[in-house]
Structure formats: structure tokens, C-alpha cells
Design an enzyme around this catalytic site. Structure first.
Site, PDB file in Angstrom:
ATOM      1  N   ASP A   9      22.279  43.681  42.445  1.00  0.00           N
ATOM      2  CA  ASP A   9      22.497  43.800  41.069  1.00  0.00           C
ATOM      3  C   ASP A   9      22.284  42.296  40.041  1.00  0.00           C
ATOM      4  O   ASP A   9      22.817  42.137  39.066  1.00  0.00           O
ATOM      5  CB  ASP A   9      23.935  44.225  41.104  1.00  0.00           C
ATOM      6  CG  ASP A   9      24.859  42.593  41.148  1.00  0.00           C
ATOM      7  OD1 ASP A   9      24.055  42.336  41.900  1.00  0.00           O
ATOM      8  OD2 ASP A   9      25.660  42.838  41.685  1.00  0.00           O
TER       9      ASP A   9
ATOM     10  N   ARG B 136      29.291  46.093  45.234  1.00  0.00           N
ATOM     11  CA  ARG B 136      30.488  46.225  43.901  1.00  0.00           C
ATOM     12  C   ARG B 136      30.271  47.766  43.118  1.00  0.00           C
ATOM     13  O   ARG B 136      30.371  48.527  43.078  1.00  0.00           O
ATOM     14  CB  ARG B 136      30.331  45.102  43.661  1.00  0.00           C
ATOM     15  CG  ARG B 136      31.641  44.591  42.537  1.00  0.00           C
ATOM     16  CD  ARG B 136      31.381  42.903  42.555  1.00  0.00           C
ATOM     17  NE  ARG B 136      31.226  41.747  42.955  1.00  0.00           N
ATOM     18  CZ  ARG B 136      32.421  41.558  44.073  1.00  0.00           C
ATOM     19  NH1 ARG B 136      33.503  41.560  44.045  1.00  0.00           N
ATOM     20  NH2 ARG B 136      32.340  40.432  45.264  1.00  0.00           N
TER      21      ARG B 136
ATOM     22  N   GLN C 267      27.438  45.260  56.489  1.00  0.00           N
ATOM     23  CA  GLN C 267      25.885  45.169  55.856  1.00  0.00           C
ATOM     24  C   GLN C 267      25.584  43.750  55.741  1.00  0.00           C
ATOM     25  O   GLN C 267      24.710  43.895  54.753  1.00  0.00           O
ATOM     26  CB  GLN C 267      26.108  46.414  54.595  1.00  0.00           C
ATOM     27  CG  GLN C 267      26.871  47.708  55.003  1.00  0.00           C
ATOM     28  CD  GLN C 267      27.197  48.242  53.662  1.00  0.00           C
ATOM     29  OE1 GLN C 267      26.502  48.724  52.563  1.00  0.00           O
ATOM     30  NE2 GLN C 267      28.853  48.322  53.535  1.00  0.00           N
TER      31      GLN C 267
HETATM   32  O1  F6P Z   1      28.901  40.916  46.284  1.00  0.00           O
HETATM   33  C1  F6P Z   1      28.009  41.441  48.040  1.00  0.00           C
HETATM   34  C2  F6P Z   1      29.670  42.349  48.615  1.00  0.00           C
HETATM   35  O2  F6P Z   1      29.442  42.525  49.827  1.00  0.00           O
HETATM   36  C3  F6P Z   1      30.223  43.063  47.811  1.00  0.00           C
HETATM   37  O3  F6P Z   1      29.094  44.405  47.892  1.00  0.00           O
HETATM   38  C4  F6P Z   1      31.352  43.742  48.100  1.00  0.00           C
HETATM   39  O4  F6P Z   1      31.953  44.608  47.112  1.00  0.00           O
HETATM   40  C5  F6P Z   1      31.981  42.219  48.253  1.00  0.00           C
HETATM   41  O5  F6P Z   1      30.790  41.335  48.079  1.00  0.00           O
HETATM   42  C6  F6P Z   1      33.425  41.642  49.163  1.00  0.00           C
HETATM   43  O6  F6P Z   1      33.463  40.826  48.512  1.00  0.00           O
HETATM   44  P1  F6P Z   1      34.546  40.522  50.342  1.00  0.00           P
HETATM   45  O7  F6P Z   1      33.350  39.761  51.355  1.00  0.00           O
HETATM   46  O8  F6P Z   1      34.742  38.632  49.300  1.00  0.00           O
HETATM   47  O9  F6P Z   1      35.318  40.956  50.320  1.00  0.00           O
END
Ligand code: F6P
Length: 319
Positions: free
Chosen positions: A129, A171, A251
Site C-alpha cells: 500500500d 490494514r 502472512q
Molecule cells: O502492516 C502490516 C500489518 O500486518 C497489517 O496487514 C496489519 O493490519 C498490521 O500490520 C498488524 O499489526 P500488528 O502486528 O502490530 O498487530
């Protein structure tokens, strides 16, 4: 430019290590000293900074995660935090910084740039993104992980004649859902960039079952609605035997694909070239398989565009 720093920040992404390796090796190749900043911007503020040698990045090109560790740092959003970071960089004699990360990391790099410290942003996030590049480091690996999961879920969906909702990350962006949904043959793909209509989803399910289709895969990006919530709504609106699978942080991990390693190597090396040529304040990317770089402030003002033709295609192919 004699000494450069490198850090990884935000959510880790497979291929970040390959990018760190490229930065370090390219810099040493050009007789620069390289300093690893450990723990993202938090490590920068606290001065967790160590010199890296050729061997420091040996044997990491194939490893997921980041040897420099990563963090989401609230303090670096403040002027005081940024000032502390600049002081640390100056104290270590560092003249330029490569920041590998997603949009939050780019905002940090932009702030440093605006305060006169040369930074180059390298796009590292599974979300794909980041403006100014068609692909980010980690996206391809995350996609392959998602597809592997979707394929496995399809086996059990077929055996039990079930409808599966599969929630993927991203996200606020829909690229992981869109690409994995298309590659995984999903009947329905929901992305935040397009409003969804529950009646349409139900109509597609019903149309499929009328022509004898016994199972269905719906891929939903986390930025649209939670998979669990969508599953509940579907159960209430249909007779389908619905199950939900949230892929989550699986992922983010794993061995980077060859595509991600090559991308990371090219982007990391390009970032160093820019610093050597005294071009700070840039964001590197790839477009039509060519390396590009943009003013980081201008790049951040843009928005990454989702490829709606893929969404249209997936709808045509999943009738
Ligand atoms: O930006 C990468 C990501 O994996 C997003 O896809 C997801 O919303 C977010 O980080 C999750 O963040 P965290 O690991 O801080 O919960």
C-alpha cells in the site's frame, strides 16, 4: 557521505533481511561504513546502534523477519522524539539513513527529511500500500502464504460442501485480498477500496448453489469487516454451512520468495546509490520492472492505487 545507517520499522515483512543485506553490502562495496539501528525508531531514540560488517548480513537473504528487529514507535511521531533520533545519528557520525518499512516508517523518514537529515525510504510491508511503487517487499511472500492457505481450505470446503470466509491482512488496503482471491479462485473478494453489498454476496452464493455448486470461498480484507462478523451475517442471510478462517500473522512470516529477495536486493542497493549521490529525501520503488525514486514528501501525498481491473476480472471468472 561516509557513514550510513539502516533500520527496519513497522510490521516486519519477508524480504526485509534481503534489503538490509543489500544496503550493507552495497555501502561497503562503495567504501562506506554502515550502522544497524536495532528496534526501528525506538532503537534510534535510545541509541541502539551498532556497526555492521560484510559478515553481519551473511546467511540472512533467505530468512523472514528482520535481524534489525522492528517496532511501532509512538514517541517518534513527536518533534522531541525526532530530535532525539537526529542527535543519536549525529553522535554516531551517520550522514544518511535508509528506512525500510511501510507508511508509518515513511512518515518518520519524511519528518527527518523535513528537518534536514537525508533519508531514503525502501517500501517493506506485506500490505502493498505504499505510493511510488507497484510492489512492496514482502507482498509476494504474503500472497503465496495466503494462497497456500486458501488452497488447503478449498479442499475441506469441497469435502464438506461449505462456504468459507477467509480474512486476510492488509490494514486499510485490499491488495492481499484481491490478488490472493484472484489467484485462489475465490467466488467473492471484498476489499476496502470498494463498498460491498450483502445482497449481492448472497445472490452470488444462491446463483452458485442453483447451478450445483456446493462450496464457496469468500476472501475478505481485514479493512472491510472482520471475517467473524461477515460469517455471522452470512449465516443469518443464507442456508449455507459457513465457516470462518482468519489467517492473521502467518502472512507476515516465512521464507521470502525469490521475487521478494530480488526486489529487496534491487531496492536496497538503489537506496544506497541515492545517498552516495547526495539524493536524500527520496522514496524508492519499482515500476514496469524499472527502479524509480520520488521525493518522499510528494510520494506520501499520493495514494497507492488498487488495480480495479483485477477485481473486475475476478468477478468475470467466478460466475
Ligand atoms: O502492516 C502490516 C500489518 O500486518 C497489517 O496487514 C496489519 O493490519 C498490521 O500490520 C498488524 O499489526 P500488528 O502486528 O502490530 O498487530
Amino acid at each position: 557521505m561516509k557513514k550510513i545507517g539502516v533500520l527496519t520499522s513497522g510490521g516486519d515483512a519477508p524480504g526485509m533481511n534481503a534489503a538490509v543485506r543489500a544496503v550493507v553490502r552495497k555501502a561497503i562495496y562503495h567504501n562506506l561504513e554502515v550502522y544497524g539501528i536495532y528496534g526501528g525508531y525506538s532503537g534510534l531514540i535510545s541509541g541502539n546502534i551498532k556497526k555492521l560488517e560484510l559478515g553481519s548480513v551473511g546467511d540472512i537473504i533467505h530468512r523472514g523477519g528482520t535481524i534489525l528487529y522492528s517496532a511501532r514507535c509512538l514517541e517518534f511521531k513527536t518533534k522531541e522524539g525526532q530530535q532525539k533520533g537526529i542527535e543519536q545519528l549525529k553522535a554516531h557520525g551517520i550522514d544518511g539513513l535508509v528506512v525500510i518499512g511501510g507508511d508509518g516508517s515513511y512518515r518518520g523518514a519524511k519528518a527527518l527529511t523535513e528537518q534536514g537529515f537525508p533519508c531514503v525510504g525502501v517500501p517493506g510491508t506485506i500490505d502493498n500500500d505504499i505510493p511510488g511503487t507497484e510492489l512492496t517487499i514482502g507482498f509476494d511472500t504474503a500472497l503465496n502464504t495466503a494462497i497456500d492457505a486458501i488452497d488447503k481450505i478449498r479442499d475441506t470446503a469441497t469435502s464438506h460442501e461449505r462456504t468459507f470466509v477467509i480474512e486476510v491482512m492488509g490494514r486499510d488496503a485490499g491488495d492481499i485480498a484481491l490478488w490472493s482471491g484472484l489467484a485462489g479462485g475465490a467466488e467473492t473478494i471484498l476489499i476496502p477500496e470498494e463498498n460491498y453489498d450483502m445482497n449481492e454476496i448472497v445472490a452470488r452464493l444462491n446463483k452458485g448453489s442453483e447451478r450445483g455448486k456446493k462450496h464457496s470461498i469468500i476472501v475478505v480484507a481485514e479493512g472491510v469487516i472482520s471475517g467473524v462478523e461477515l460469517g455471522k451475517e452470512l449465516k443469518a442471510a443464507t442456508n449455507a454451512d459457513v465457516r470462518v478462517s482468519v489467517l492473521g500473522h502467518i502472512q507476515r512470516g516465512g521464507t521470502p520468495t525469490a521475487a521478494d529477495r530480488v526486489l529487496a536486493s534491487r531496492l536496497g542497493a538503489h537506496a544506497v546509490e541515492l545517498l552516495i549521490n547526495k539524493k536524500g529525501g527520496r522514496a524508492v520503488g519499482i515500476e514496469n520492472n524499472h527502479l524509480v525514486d520520488y521525493d518522499i514528501i510528494e510520494a506520501l501525498a499520493q495514494k497507492h492505487k488498487v488495480d480495479y481491473s483485477l477485481l473486475k476480472l475476478s468477478k468475470e471468472l467466478s460466475i
